[in-house]
Scaffold this active site. Structure first.
Site, mmCIF file in Angstrom:
data_model
loop_
_atom_site.group_PDB
_atom_site.id
_atom_site.type_symbol
_atom_site.label_atom_id
_atom_site.label_comp_id
_atom_site.label_asym_id
_atom_site.label_seq_id
_atom_site.Cartn_x
_atom_site.Cartn_y
_atom_site.Cartn_z
ATOM 1 N N ASP A 33 5.521 4.855 5.086
ATOM 2 C CA ASP A 33 6.444 3.969 5.809
ATOM 3 C C ASP A 33 6.679 2.647 5.072
ATOM 4 O O ASP A 33 7.522 1.845 5.476
ATOM 5 C CB ASP A 33 5.970 3.713 7.255
ATOM 6 C CG ASP A 33 4.564 3.164 7.360
ATOM 7 O OD1 ASP A 33 3.713 3.536 6.527
ATOM 8 O OD2 ASP A 33 4.297 2.364 8.281
ATOM 9 N N HIS A 34 5.953 2.436 3.970
ATOM 10 C CA HIS A 34 6.135 1.226 3.164
ATOM 11 C C HIS A 34 6.640 1.552 1.762
ATOM 12 O O HIS A 34 6.871 0.652 0.964
ATOM 13 C CB HIS A 34 4.803 0.468 3.045
ATOM 14 C CG HIS A 34 4.257 0.056 4.372
ATOM 15 N ND1 HIS A 34 4.303 -1.242 4.832
ATOM 16 C CD2 HIS A 34 3.693 0.793 5.366
ATOM 17 C CE1 HIS A 34 3.774 -1.291 6.047
ATOM 18 N NE2 HIS A 34 3.401 -0.069 6.391
ATOM 19 N N ASP A 74 -0.284 -3.397 5.883
ATOM 20 C CA ASP A 74 -0.890 -3.160 7.179
ATOM 21 C C ASP A 74 -2.342 -3.617 7.123
ATOM 22 O O ASP A 74 -2.985 -3.473 6.092
ATOM 23 C CB ASP A 74 -0.876 -1.666 7.503
ATOM 24 C CG ASP A 74 0.513 -1.088 7.716
ATOM 25 O OD1 ASP A 74 1.449 -1.847 7.957
ATOM 26 O OD2 ASP A 74 0.655 0.146 7.630
ATOM 27 N N HIS A 119 0.851 -1.195 0.000
ATOM 28 C CA HIS A 119 0.000 0.000 0.000
ATOM 29 C C HIS A 119 0.882 1.238 0.000
ATOM 30 O O HIS A 119 2.103 1.146 0.147
ATOM 31 C CB HIS A 119 -1.006 -0.024 1.147
ATOM 32 C CG HIS A 119 -0.442 0.165 2.530
ATOM 33 N ND1 HIS A 119 0.520 -0.655 3.072
ATOM 34 C CD2 HIS A 119 -0.735 1.087 3.497
ATOM 35 C CE1 HIS A 119 0.784 -0.258 4.312
ATOM 36 N NE2 HIS A 119 0.051 0.813 4.591
ATOM 37 N N HIS A 128 1.126 3.999 1.899
ATOM 38 C CA HIS A 128 1.560 4.797 3.046
ATOM 39 C C HIS A 128 3.087 4.913 3.018
ATOM 40 O O HIS A 128 3.794 3.956 2.667
ATOM 41 C CB HIS A 128 1.099 4.166 4.366
ATOM 42 C CG HIS A 128 -0.331 4.493 4.708
ATOM 43 N ND1 HIS A 128 -1.111 3.696 5.499
ATOM 44 C CD2 HIS A 128 -1.111 5.553 4.348
ATOM 45 C CE1 HIS A 128 -2.320 4.243 5.628
ATOM 46 N NE2 HIS A 128 -2.342 5.367 4.927
ATOM 47 N N HIS A 147 6.394 -4.369 12.720
ATOM 48 C CA HIS A 147 5.684 -3.095 12.553
ATOM 49 C C HIS A 147 5.075 -2.660 13.892
ATOM 50 O O HIS A 147 3.860 -2.606 14.065
ATOM 51 C CB HIS A 147 4.595 -3.261 11.473
ATOM 52 C CG HIS A 147 4.043 -1.976 10.918
ATOM 53 N ND1 HIS A 147 3.101 -1.234 11.582
ATOM 54 C CD2 HIS A 147 4.277 -1.318 9.762
ATOM 55 C CE1 HIS A 147 2.778 -0.176 10.842
ATOM 56 N NE2 HIS A 147 3.487 -0.203 9.736
ATOM 57 N N HIS A 158 -7.325 -2.256 5.650
ATOM 58 C CA HIS A 158 -6.558 -1.144 6.217
ATOM 59 C C HIS A 158 -7.289 0.157 5.888
ATOM 60 O O HIS A 158 -8.329 0.136 5.233
ATOM 61 C CB HIS A 158 -5.143 -1.186 5.621
ATOM 62 C CG HIS A 158 -4.153 -0.286 6.293
ATOM 63 N ND1 HIS A 158 -4.110 -0.091 7.657
ATOM 64 C CD2 HIS A 158 -3.146 0.475 5.778
ATOM 65 C CE1 HIS A 158 -3.131 0.751 7.942
ATOM 66 N NE2 HIS A 158 -2.537 1.112 6.825
HETATM 67 ZN ZN LIG Z 1 2.606 0.935 8.102
HETATM 68 ZN ZN LIG Z 2 -0.463 1.788 6.515
#
Ligand SMILES: [Zn+2]
Ligand SMILES: [Zn+2]
Length: 296
Positions: A56-57, A203, A52, A54, A261, A132
């Site tokens: 942080d990924h 996530d 996805h 976001h 995570h 998510h």
């Molecule tokens: Zn995340």
């Molecule tokens: Zn996320």
């Protein structure tokens, strides 16, 4: 099969290494630096899977791809991810005047996509939407079953002459001996050897879909952002607690769970305690940390 490496327990990236090929799941900021500190060879990256969008990924992918270009890479590379990934990457590459010297195949997956994204001779990778706050895909890396082991002793007992007939039986063919006897493969082959599987669920909140994706897998890698003190926050932000992940592993019949995570709310000691509590639901659980390597 594969070793894997969690290159960051908050900024996510997990490398699955199988027969030298590297399959990278997510690419959070700093991934290329962590790869340099690890035993994973970036030149051997076969495919990158972004679950996805976001940050942080995702935020490490432009830098990593740029470095692969500067390395003089010529081997093609696949990138799979949700729709919107192309716009993000194009903006980065156009802005920095980057033109790749290798073939980059970006496959954007539309909202709701489910199915195989890679299907090779001895393994496949499939995606399934998780649950998510934005569209997010979970992944299953599945080795295909291998044929059973050839029983040489049994073949000799049956009087099968050594040579090409052995190969034909191993390829599933019936053979006829010179005395007219028909030999079928099951007479000399053991049962098929099941392939291993790794499932990546980041996530997501607790979901039946994760259970389906992780069905009887060898290793489940599942996000465990929160502990039991923050169940409301987990539900609100559509993340999981470690107990949620343990329930998924248990109901899916997974062999092992790797928890990763973690919220920055927790220090290492607290995470260890959360892990101990979750082990009442499912065991074994491995608590991930940066650069951890696990043999699967
Ligand atoms: Zn995340
Ligand atoms: Zn996320």
């Amino acid at each position: 099969m594969p070793g894997w490496q969690d290159t960051s327990s908050k900024l996510s990236a997990t490398a699955l290494v199988r027969e030298g090929d590297v399959f990278l799941f997510d690419c959070g900021e700093g991934t290329q630096l962590q790869l340099m500190r690890s035993s994973v060879k970036r030149s051997r990256i076969h495919s990158i899977f972004i679950g996805h969008l976001h940050g942080d990924h995702l935020y490490g992918i432009a830098g990593l791809l740029s470095t692969l270009h500067l390395d003089g890479r010529e081997t093609p590379l696949n990138v799979f991810g949700p729709e919107g990934l192309q716009v993000f990457l194009n903006a980065a590459f156009r802005t920095s005047y980057l033109q790749f010297g290798f073939k980059l195949t970006l496959k954007e997956l539309p909202r709701g996509f489910r199915g195989r994204v890679l299907d090779e001779e001895d393994f496949y990778v499939e995606a399934l939407p998780l649950d998510h706050s934005i569209f997010c895909l979970g992944w299953r890396f599945q080795e295909k079953d291998k044929p059973g082991v050839f029983n040489l002793e049994r073949a000799e007992e049956l009087g099968i002459p050594r040579g090409p007939l052995y190969g034909r039986l191993q390829h599933g063919e019936n053979i006829t001996l010179s005395d007219g006897r028909i030999i079928t493969p099951d007479m000399v082959l053991g049962g098929p050897r099941p392939g291993k599987s790794v499932v990546y669920c980041l996530d997501t909140q607790f979901s039946e879909r994760s259970i389906r994706l992780a069905d009887k897998c060898t290793t489940l890698i599942h996000e465990t952002t929160f502990g039991p003190d923050a169940i409301d926050m987990a539900r609100e932000r559509k993340h999981s607690t470690m107990e949620d992940a343990a329930r998924v592993a248990k109901e899916a019949g997974a062999q092992t769970l790797i928890a990763t995570h973690f919220s920055t709310l927790y220090d290492g000691r607290q995470i260890a305690q959360i892990g101990d509590d979750a082990r009442e639901v499912f065991e074994p659980i491995t608590i991930a940390r940066d650069l951890l390597e696990v043999e699967i």
